[in-house]
Write a protein that holds these residues in place. Structure first.
Motif, PDB file in Angstrom:
ATOM      1  N   THR A   1     -12.163  15.037   8.681  1.00 26.48           N
ATOM      2  CA  THR A   1     -11.126  15.963   9.029  1.00 26.48           C
ATOM      3  C   THR A   1     -10.203  16.654   8.134  1.00 26.48           C
ATOM      4  O   THR A   1      -9.828  15.836   7.202  1.00 26.48           O
ATOM      5  CB  THR A   1     -10.136  15.475  10.076  1.00 26.48           C
ATOM      6  N   CYS A   2     -10.025  17.937   8.215  1.00 31.10           N
ATOM      7  CA  CYS A   2      -8.963  18.528   7.075  1.00 31.10           C
ATOM      8  C   CYS A   2      -8.302  19.255   8.068  1.00 31.10           C
ATOM      9  O   CYS A   2      -8.709  20.278   8.891  1.00 31.10           O
ATOM     10  CB  CYS A   2      -9.964  19.443   6.319  1.00 31.10           C
ATOM     11  N   ASN A   3      -7.051  19.033   7.999  1.00 25.34           N
ATOM     12  CA  ASN A   3      -5.983  19.763   8.862  1.00 25.34           C
ATOM     13  C   ASN A   3      -5.054  20.474   7.876  1.00 25.34           C
ATOM     14  O   ASN A   3      -4.590  19.931   6.671  1.00 25.34           O
ATOM     15  CB  ASN A   3      -5.176  18.864   9.782  1.00 25.34           C
TER      16      ASN A   3
ATOM     17  N   LEU B   1      -7.403  28.323  -5.149  1.00 24.90           N
ATOM     18  CA  LEU B   1      -7.921  27.334  -4.237  1.00 24.90           C
ATOM     19  C   LEU B   1      -7.031  26.048  -4.434  1.00 24.90           C
ATOM     20  O   LEU B   1      -6.718  25.513  -5.505  1.00 24.90           O
ATOM     21  CB  LEU B   1      -9.398  26.928  -5.141  1.00 24.90           C
ATOM     22  N   THR B   2      -6.923  25.661  -3.364  1.00 25.58           N
ATOM     23  CA  THR B   2      -5.906  24.474  -3.208  1.00 25.58           C
ATOM     24  C   THR B   2      -6.835  23.393  -2.550  1.00 25.58           C
ATOM     25  O   THR B   2      -7.205  23.624  -1.446  1.00 25.58           O
ATOM     26  CB  THR B   2      -4.665  24.792  -2.514  1.00 25.58           C
ATOM     27  N   PHE B   3      -6.693  22.267  -3.068  1.00 25.20           N
ATOM     28  CA  PHE B   3      -7.609  20.947  -2.502  1.00 25.20           C
ATOM     29  C   PHE B   3      -6.434  19.967  -1.719  1.00 25.20           C
ATOM     30  O   PHE B   3      -5.570  19.945  -2.028  1.00 25.20           O
ATOM     31  CB  PHE B   3      -8.171  20.076  -3.793  1.00 25.20           C
ATOM     32  N   GLY B   4      -7.233  19.535  -0.675  1.00 23.97           N
ATOM     33  CA  GLY B   4      -6.787  18.367  -0.294  1.00 23.97           C
ATOM     34  C   GLY B   4      -6.772  16.833  -1.043  1.00 23.97           C
ATOM     35  O   GLY B   4      -7.428  17.099  -2.053  1.00 23.97           O
ATOM     36  N   SER B   5      -6.318  15.901  -0.502  1.00 27.63           N
ATOM     37  CA  SER B   5      -6.477  14.738  -1.534  1.00 27.63           C
ATOM     38  C   SER B   5      -7.763  14.032  -1.240  1.00 27.63           C
ATOM     39  O   SER B   5      -8.270  13.084  -1.997  1.00 27.63           O
ATOM     40  CB  SER B   5      -5.116  13.781  -1.170  1.00 27.63           C
ATOM     41  N   GLY B   6      -8.659  14.484  -0.371  1.00 36.58           N
ATOM     42  CA  GLY B   6      -9.908  14.044  -0.298  1.00 36.58           C
ATOM     43  C   GLY B   6     -10.028  12.587   0.674  1.00 36.58           C
ATOM     44  O   GLY B   6      -8.841  11.895   0.979  1.00 36.58           O
ATOM     45  N   THR B   7     -11.297  12.742   1.303  1.00 40.39           N
ATOM     46  CA  THR B   7     -11.556  11.384   2.004  1.00 40.39           C
ATOM     47  C   THR B   7     -12.516  10.690   1.382  1.00 40.39           C
ATOM     48  O   THR B   7     -13.731  11.301   0.969  1.00 40.39           O
ATOM     49  CB  THR B   7     -11.996  11.644   3.511  1.00 40.39           C
ATOM     50  N   ARG B   8     -12.384   9.226   1.078  1.00 40.42           N
ATOM     51  CA  ARG B   8     -13.356   8.567   0.463  1.00 40.42           C
ATOM     52  C   ARG B   8     -14.347   7.747   1.432  1.00 40.42           C
ATOM     53  O   ARG B   8     -14.095   7.374   2.490  1.00 40.42           O
ATOM     54  CB  ARG B   8     -12.964   7.468  -0.535  1.00 40.42           C
TER      55      ARG B   8
ATOM     56  N   SER C   1       6.971  23.578   5.042  1.00 43.78           N
ATOM     57  CA  SER C   1       5.871  23.534   3.978  1.00 43.78           C
ATOM     58  C   SER C   1       4.629  23.627   3.965  1.00 43.78           C
ATOM     59  O   SER C   1       4.063  23.294   5.108  1.00 43.78           O
ATOM     60  CB  SER C   1       6.318  22.353   3.023  1.00 43.78           C
ATOM     61  N   GLN C   2       3.892  24.180   3.120  1.00 44.08           N
ATOM     62  CA  GLN C   2       2.305  24.339   3.132  1.00 44.08           C
ATOM     63  C   GLN C   2       1.668  22.843   2.932  1.00 44.08           C
ATOM     64  O   GLN C   2       1.995  22.319   1.864  1.00 44.08           O
ATOM     65  CB  GLN C   2       1.910  25.079   2.147  1.00 44.08           C
ATOM     66  N   LYS C   3       0.750  22.441   3.717  1.00 43.69           N
ATOM     67  CA  LYS C   3       0.013  21.132   3.559  1.00 43.69           C
ATOM     68  C   LYS C   3      -1.334  21.202   4.050  1.00 43.69           C
ATOM     69  O   LYS C   3      -1.742  21.950   4.784  1.00 43.69           O
ATOM     70  CB  LYS C   3       0.800  19.888   4.346  1.00 43.69           C
ATOM     71  N   ILE C   4      -2.110  20.187   3.137  1.00 43.76           N
ATOM     72  CA  ILE C   4      -3.326  20.144   3.564  1.00 43.76           C
ATOM     73  C   ILE C   4      -3.731  18.794   3.873  1.00 43.76           C
ATOM     74  O   ILE C   4      -3.342  17.801   2.504  1.00 43.76           O
ATOM     75  CB  ILE C   4      -4.610  20.774   2.343  1.00 43.76           C
ATOM     76  N   GLU C   5      -4.060  18.139   4.743  1.00 41.84           N
ATOM     77  CA  GLU C   5      -4.111  16.677   5.085  1.00 41.84           C
ATOM     78  C   GLU C   5      -5.549  16.364   5.322  1.00 41.84           C
ATOM     79  O   GLU C   5      -6.405  17.087   6.453  1.00 41.84           O
ATOM     80  CB  GLU C   5      -3.431  16.366   6.285  1.00 41.84           C
ATOM     81  N   GLN C   6      -6.200  15.493   4.898  1.00 45.80           N
ATOM     82  CA  GLN C   6      -7.592  15.018   5.205  1.00 45.80           C
ATOM     83  C   GLN C   6      -7.409  13.528   5.773  1.00 45.80           C
ATOM     84  O   GLN C   6      -6.574  12.885   5.281  1.00 45.80           O
ATOM     85  CB  GLN C   6      -8.364  14.809   3.946  1.00 45.80           C
ATOM     86  N   ASN C   7      -8.280  13.358   6.601  1.00 54.84           N
ATOM     87  CA  ASN C   7      -8.196  11.969   7.506  1.00 54.84           C
ATOM     88  C   ASN C   7      -8.442  10.745   6.622  1.00 54.84           C
ATOM     89  O   ASN C   7      -9.565  10.798   6.269  1.00 54.84           O
ATOM     90  CB  ASN C   7      -8.752  12.197   8.902  1.00 54.84           C
ATOM     91  N   SER C   8      -7.452   9.971   6.632  1.00 55.40           N
ATOM     92  CA  SER C   8      -7.405   8.556   6.174  1.00 55.40           C
ATOM     93  C   SER C   8      -8.033   8.751   4.644  1.00 55.40           C
ATOM     94  O   SER C   8      -8.736   9.278   4.357  1.00 55.40           O
ATOM     95  CB  SER C   8      -8.448   7.729   6.894  1.00 55.40           C
ATOM     96  N   GLU C   9      -7.541   7.606   4.004  1.00 60.41           N
ATOM     97  CA  GLU C   9      -8.176   7.357   2.904  1.00 60.41           C
ATOM     98  C   GLU C   9      -9.369   7.214   2.611  1.00 60.41           C
ATOM     99  O   GLU C   9     -10.320   7.714   1.711  1.00 60.41           O
ATOM    100  CB  GLU C   9      -7.065   6.497   2.040  1.00 60.41           C
ATOM    101  N   ALA C  10      -9.972   6.474   3.365  1.00 57.17           N
ATOM    102  CA  ALA C  10     -11.346   5.710   3.249  1.00 57.17           C
ATOM    103  C   ALA C  10     -12.003   5.790   4.716  1.00 57.17           C
ATOM    104  O   ALA C  10     -11.353   5.608   5.665  1.00 57.17           O
ATOM    105  CB  ALA C  10     -11.488   4.407   2.673  1.00 57.17           C
ATOM    106  N   LEU C  11     -13.437   6.048   4.707  1.00 52.00           N
ATOM    107  CA  LEU C  11     -13.983   6.094   6.010  1.00 52.00           C
ATOM    108  C   LEU C  11     -15.401   5.123   5.871  1.00 52.00           C
ATOM    109  O   LEU C  11     -16.010   5.481   4.785  1.00 52.00           O
ATOM    110  CB  LEU C  11     -14.438   7.457   6.558  1.00 52.00           C
TER     111      LEU C  11
END
Lengths: 116, 115
Positions: free
Chosen positions: B22-24, B103-110, B1-11
């Protein structure tokens, strides 16, 4: 600096009611979009609109949703019979994009829709 | 399946340090990758766009890299400031089944920059 505007900023409605969310895109832009963001979740694409017709839509954009550009400035999203799960922030966006290039989307401030 | 992952919820980082986000992605072949900033209760604000044939893009204190082999983008903020605290969204320009793009967004990194 030109910006995308949206009204109202907050809309509260009863389940089953129709709502219309309004957007005024940037005036020389050619592509228009609606997105939604459920609280705490990602921004999700709903629909794109170009040359007075829908050019792309997601699975979320079912028969309850419709879009219209009734005049030269407004772009509206209508939800015919709202459900509880329609509660979200709804963002309008626009993009200029002449045929030979691609550029960024400009987002409005959003309308918070609360369905009770 | 297609996925966009951004590193950790908070930095969380200290003021003055470089923040790296990071965006994978998997199973996508985006022509463009974009980074947006989103403040609470506000709409996303465009920061940078990088094309599939570009390796790196800079704008003031921001730098984006794009590795289509690794399917990864890195977003750097140098000399970070408390005002940089926000959620940063990675967005991919995806070719849909219709042949058009969305346009497809990742969930974001705070990001939280401590003074």
């Amino acid at each position: 600096e030109p910006e995308v505007t949206q009204t109202p900023s907050h809309q509260v409605t009863q389940m089953g009611q129709e709502v219309i969310l309004r957007c005024v895109p940037i005036s020389n832009h050619l592509y228009f979009y609606w997105y939604r963001q459920i609280l705490g979740q990602k921004v999700e694409f709903l629909v794109s609109f170009y040359n007075n017709e829908i050019s792309e839509k997601s699975e979320i954009f079912d028969d309850q949703f419709s879009v219209e550009r009734p005049d030269g400035s407004n772009f509206t999203l209508k939800i015919r019979s709202t459900k509880l799960e329609d509660s979200a922030m709804y963002f309008c966006a626009s993009r200029y994009s002449p045929q030979s290039s691609y550029n960024e989307q400009f987002f409005g401030p959003g309308t918070r829709l609360t369905v009770l | 399946s297609q996925k966009i992952e951004q590193n950790s919820e908070a930095l969380n980082i200290q003021e003055g340090k470089t923040a790296t986000l990071t965006c994978n992605y998997t199973n996508y072949s985006p022509a463009y990758l974009q980074w947006y900033r989103q403040d609470p209760g506000r709409g996303p604000v465009f920061l940078l766009l990088i094309r599939e044939n570009e390796k790196e893009k800079r704008k003031e204190r921001l730098k984006v890299t794009f590795d289509t082999t690794l399917k990864q983008s890195l977003f750097h903020i140098t000399a970070s400031q408390p005002a940089d605290s926000a959620t940063y969204l990675c967005a991919l320009d995806i070719l849909m089944d219709t042949g058009r793009r969305a346009l497809t967004f990742g969930s974001g990194t705070r990001l939280q920059v401590q003074p």
